[in-house]
Design a protein around this motif. Structure first.
Motif, PDB file in Angstrom:
ATOM      1  N   TYR A  32       0.802  -1.209   0.000  1.00 16.09           N
ATOM      2  CA  TYR A  32       0.000   0.000   0.000  1.00 16.09           C
ATOM      3  C   TYR A  32       0.840   1.265   0.000  1.00 16.09           C
ATOM      4  O   TYR A  32       1.828   1.379   0.724  1.00 16.09           O
ATOM      5  CB  TYR A  32      -0.937   0.018   1.202  1.00 16.09           C
ATOM      6  CG  TYR A  32      -1.948  -1.100   1.156  1.00 16.09           C
ATOM      7  CD1 TYR A  32      -1.659  -2.332   1.718  1.00 16.09           C
ATOM      8  CD2 TYR A  32      -3.158  -0.932   0.506  1.00 16.09           C
ATOM      9  CE1 TYR A  32      -2.567  -3.373   1.642  1.00 16.09           C
ATOM     10  CE2 TYR A  32      -4.076  -1.964   0.427  1.00 16.09           C
ATOM     11  CZ  TYR A  32      -3.766  -3.184   0.994  1.00 16.09           C
ATOM     12  OH  TYR A  32      -4.663  -4.215   0.909  1.00 16.09           O
ATOM     13  N   VAL A  33       0.403   2.185  -0.816  1.00 17.82           N
ATOM     14  CA  VAL A  33       0.855   3.564  -0.691  1.00 17.82           C
ATOM     15  C   VAL A  33       0.086   4.171   0.464  1.00 17.82           C
ATOM     16  O   VAL A  33      -1.125   3.958   0.602  1.00 17.82           O
ATOM     17  CB  VAL A  33       0.574   4.349  -1.983  1.00 17.82           C
ATOM     18  CG1 VAL A  33       0.821   5.837  -1.782  1.00 17.82           C
ATOM     19  CG2 VAL A  33       1.425   3.805  -3.115  1.00 17.82           C
ATOM     20  N   MET A  34       0.778   4.906   1.312  1.00 20.90           N
ATOM     21  CA  MET A  34       0.151   5.490   2.490  1.00 20.90           C
ATOM     22  C   MET A  34       0.043   7.001   2.334  1.00 20.90           C
ATOM     23  O   MET A  34       0.976   7.663   1.855  1.00 20.90           O
ATOM     24  CB  MET A  34       0.965   5.165   3.734  1.00 20.90           C
ATOM     25  CG  MET A  34       1.121   3.673   3.990  1.00 20.90           C
ATOM     26  SD  MET A  34      -0.460   2.831   4.206  1.00 20.90           S
ATOM     27  CE  MET A  34      -1.083   3.637   5.674  1.00 20.90           C
ATOM     28  N   ILE A  51       3.297   8.596   0.585  1.00 16.04           N
ATOM     29  CA  ILE A  51       4.599   7.948   0.460  1.00 16.04           C
ATOM     30  C   ILE A  51       4.398   6.602  -0.203  1.00 16.04           C
ATOM     31  O   ILE A  51       3.476   5.861   0.119  1.00 16.04           O
ATOM     32  CB  ILE A  51       5.279   7.828   1.841  1.00 16.04           C
ATOM     33  CG1 ILE A  51       6.699   7.286   1.718  1.00 16.04           C
ATOM     34  CG2 ILE A  51       4.450   6.988   2.809  1.00 16.04           C
ATOM     35  CD1 ILE A  51       7.529   7.449   2.992  1.00 16.04           C
ATOM     36  N   SER A  52       5.273   6.286  -1.143  1.00 14.34           N
ATOM     37  CA  SER A  52       5.131   5.056  -1.921  1.00 14.34           C
ATOM     38  C   SER A  52       5.480   3.829  -1.095  1.00 14.34           C
ATOM     39  O   SER A  52       5.914   3.909   0.038  1.00 14.34           O
ATOM     40  CB  SER A  52       5.993   5.139  -3.174  1.00 14.34           C
ATOM     41  OG  SER A  52       7.367   5.241  -2.812  1.00 14.34           O
ATOM     42  N   TRP A  53       5.338   2.677  -1.722  1.00 15.95           N
ATOM     43  CA  TRP A  53       5.434   1.399  -1.022  1.00 15.95           C
ATOM     44  C   TRP A  53       6.717   1.232  -0.224  1.00 15.95           C
ATOM     45  O   TRP A  53       6.690   0.761   0.904  1.00 15.95           O
ATOM     46  CB  TRP A  53       5.329   0.271  -2.047  1.00 15.95           C
ATOM     47  CG  TRP A  53       4.056   0.260  -2.814  1.00 15.95           C
ATOM     48  CD1 TRP A  53       2.906  -0.397  -2.491  1.00 15.95           C
ATOM     49  CD2 TRP A  53       3.790   0.933  -4.057  1.00 15.95           C
ATOM     50  NE1 TRP A  53       1.938  -0.182  -3.448  1.00 15.95           N
ATOM     51  CE2 TRP A  53       2.453   0.625  -4.420  1.00 15.95           C
ATOM     52  CE3 TRP A  53       4.531   1.754  -4.897  1.00 15.95           C
ATOM     53  CZ2 TRP A  53       1.862   1.119  -5.582  1.00 15.95           C
ATOM     54  CZ3 TRP A  53       3.941   2.253  -6.037  1.00 15.95           C
ATOM     55  CH2 TRP A  53       2.622   1.927  -6.368  1.00 15.95           C
ATOM     56  N   ARG A  54       7.840   1.589  -0.848  1.00 14.77           N
ATOM     57  CA  ARG A  54       9.133   1.437  -0.177  1.00 14.77           C
ATOM     58  C   ARG A  54       9.686   2.768   0.302  1.00 14.77           C
ATOM     59  O   ARG A  54      10.810   2.818   0.796  1.00 14.77           O
ATOM     60  CB  ARG A  54      10.146   0.785  -1.128  1.00 14.77           C
ATOM     61  CG  ARG A  54       9.693  -0.552  -1.676  1.00 14.77           C
ATOM     62  CD  ARG A  54       9.748  -1.648  -0.647  1.00 14.77           C
ATOM     63  NE  ARG A  54       9.292  -2.934  -1.190  1.00 14.77           N
ATOM     64  CZ  ARG A  54       9.202  -4.048  -0.465  1.00 14.77           C
ATOM     65  NH1 ARG A  54       9.529  -4.040   0.811  1.00 14.77           N
ATOM     66  NH2 ARG A  54       8.778  -5.162  -1.028  1.00 14.77           N
ATOM     67  N   GLY A  55       8.907   3.814   0.132  1.00 14.12           N
ATOM     68  CA  GLY A  55       9.349   5.130   0.587  1.00 14.12           C
ATOM     69  C   GLY A  55      10.176   5.897  -0.422  1.00 14.12           C
ATOM     70  O   GLY A  55      10.693   6.970  -0.114  1.00 14.12           O
ATOM     71  N   GLY A  56      10.286   5.381  -1.628  1.00 14.63           N
ATOM     72  CA  GLY A  56      11.140   6.033  -2.614  1.00 14.63           C
ATOM     73  C   GLY A  56      10.544   7.278  -3.238  1.00 14.63           C
ATOM     74  O   GLY A  56      11.274   8.129  -3.757  1.00 14.63           O
ATOM     75  N   SER A  71       6.985   9.719   6.601  1.00  9.52           N
ATOM     76  CA  SER A  71       7.935   8.607   6.570  1.00  9.52           C
ATOM     77  C   SER A  71       7.187   7.333   6.901  1.00  9.52           C
ATOM     78  O   SER A  71       6.080   7.374   7.444  1.00  9.52           O
ATOM     79  CB  SER A  71       9.078   8.843   7.560  1.00  9.52           C
ATOM     80  OG  SER A  71       8.584   8.944   8.882  1.00  9.52           O
ATOM     81  N   ARG A  72       7.790   6.228   6.583  1.00  7.60           N
ATOM     82  CA  ARG A  72       7.175   4.950   6.912  1.00  7.60           C
ATOM     83  C   ARG A  72       8.238   3.985   7.389  1.00  7.60           C
ATOM     84  O   ARG A  72       9.400   4.044   6.955  1.00  7.60           O
ATOM     85  CB  ARG A  72       6.399   4.381   5.732  1.00  7.60           C
ATOM     86  CG  ARG A  72       7.200   3.968   4.539  1.00  7.60           C
ATOM     87  CD  ARG A  72       6.286   3.618   3.347  1.00  7.60           C
ATOM     88  NE  ARG A  72       5.497   2.422   3.581  1.00  7.60           N
ATOM     89  CZ  ARG A  72       4.428   2.075   2.860  1.00  7.60           C
ATOM     90  NH1 ARG A  72       4.032   2.859   1.870  1.00  7.60           N
ATOM     91  NH2 ARG A  72       3.765   0.961   3.134  1.00  7.60           N
ATOM     92  N   ASP A  73       7.824   3.088   8.270  1.00  6.15           N
ATOM     93  CA  ASP A  73       8.690   2.031   8.770  1.00  6.15           C
ATOM     94  C   ASP A  73       7.990   0.714   8.434  1.00  6.15           C
ATOM     95  O   ASP A  73       7.055   0.305   9.126  1.00  6.15           O
ATOM     96  CB  ASP A  73       8.890   2.181  10.277  1.00  6.15           C
ATOM     97  CG  ASP A  73       9.875   1.197  10.844  1.00  6.15           C
ATOM     98  OD1 ASP A  73      10.066   0.120  10.232  1.00  6.15           O
ATOM     99  OD2 ASP A  73      10.453   1.473  11.893  1.00  6.15           O
ATOM    100  N   ASN A  74       8.436   0.087   7.371  1.00  7.25           N
ATOM    101  CA  ASN A  74       7.765  -1.132   6.917  1.00  7.25           C
ATOM    102  C   ASN A  74       7.976  -2.302   7.866  1.00  7.25           C
ATOM    103  O   ASN A  74       7.181  -3.238   7.882  1.00  7.25           O
ATOM    104  CB  ASN A  74       8.221  -1.482   5.507  1.00  7.25           C
ATOM    105  CG  ASN A  74       7.668  -0.511   4.474  1.00  7.25           C
ATOM    106  OD1 ASN A  74       6.669   0.163   4.702  1.00  7.25           O
ATOM    107  ND2 ASN A  74       8.335  -0.433   3.333  1.00  7.25           N
ATOM    108  N   VAL A  79       3.301   4.501   9.580  1.00  2.43           N
ATOM    109  CA  VAL A  79       3.598   5.680   8.788  1.00  2.43           C
ATOM    110  C   VAL A  79       3.449   6.886   9.714  1.00  2.43           C
ATOM    111  O   VAL A  79       2.545   6.918  10.558  1.00  2.43           O
ATOM    112  CB  VAL A  79       2.691   5.787   7.547  1.00  2.43           C
ATOM    113  CG1 VAL A  79       1.223   5.862   7.936  1.00  2.43           C
ATOM    114  CG2 VAL A  79       3.087   6.974   6.688  1.00  2.43           C
ATOM    115  N   SER A  80       4.345   7.832   9.579  1.00  2.06           N
ATOM    116  CA  SER A  80       4.360   8.987  10.484  1.00  2.06           C
ATOM    117  C   SER A  80       4.306  10.282   9.698  1.00  2.06           C
ATOM    118  O   SER A  80       4.650  10.327   8.512  1.00  2.06           O
ATOM    119  CB  SER A  80       5.626   8.961  11.341  1.00  2.06           C
ATOM    120  OG  SER A  80       5.665   7.801  12.139  1.00  2.06           O
TER     121      SER A  80
END
Length: 124
Positions: A32-34, A51-56, A71-74, A79-80
């Motif tokens: 998921y994109v968040m 933010i995209s799937w891997r944060g890129g 930001s996200r922490d998979n 997601v923050s």
């Protein structure tokens, strides 16, 4: 199904900082994109950041660019949204959302799942 739970809202003075978090559970988080949206009383829900799937890839609305950081922490399925230099016009309910689709991240209708929201109040 994806369950999203936001936290971190509160009352902050103008110029202050806040960090919102969203915990996801259910399906694979990296599918998921968040996104973060906000809605002030009497106004439509407004895109804030995604933010995209891997944060890129990261996207911001012009009104928050430079003050908000997504930001996200998979590994933790979170997601923050870090907010600095808060303005009275930032006061709103902030929603976390998830979409498995690509593109159109600025549109609320693109998102499949939503959290219940967290209130941000800014005192001037």
């Amino acid at each position: 199904q994806v369950q999203l739970v936001e936290s971190g809202g509160g009352l902050v003075q103008a110029g202050g900082s806040l960090r919102l978090s969203c915990a996801a559970s259910g399906r694979t988080f990296t599918d998921y994109v968040m996104g973060w949206f906000r809605q002030a009383p009497g106004k439509e829900r407004e895109f804030v950041a995604a933010i995209s799937w891997r944060g890129g890839r990261i996207y911001y609305s012009d009104s928050v660019k430079g003050r908000f950081t997504i930001s996200r922490d998979n590994a933790k399925n979170t997601v923050s949204l870090q907010i600095v230099s808060l303005k009275p016009e930032d006061a709103a309910i902030y929603y976390c959302a998830a979409t498995s689709a690509s593109g159109r991240y600025y549109y609320a209708t693109s998102y499949d799942y939503w959290g219940q929201g967290t209130q941000v109040t800014v005192s001037s």
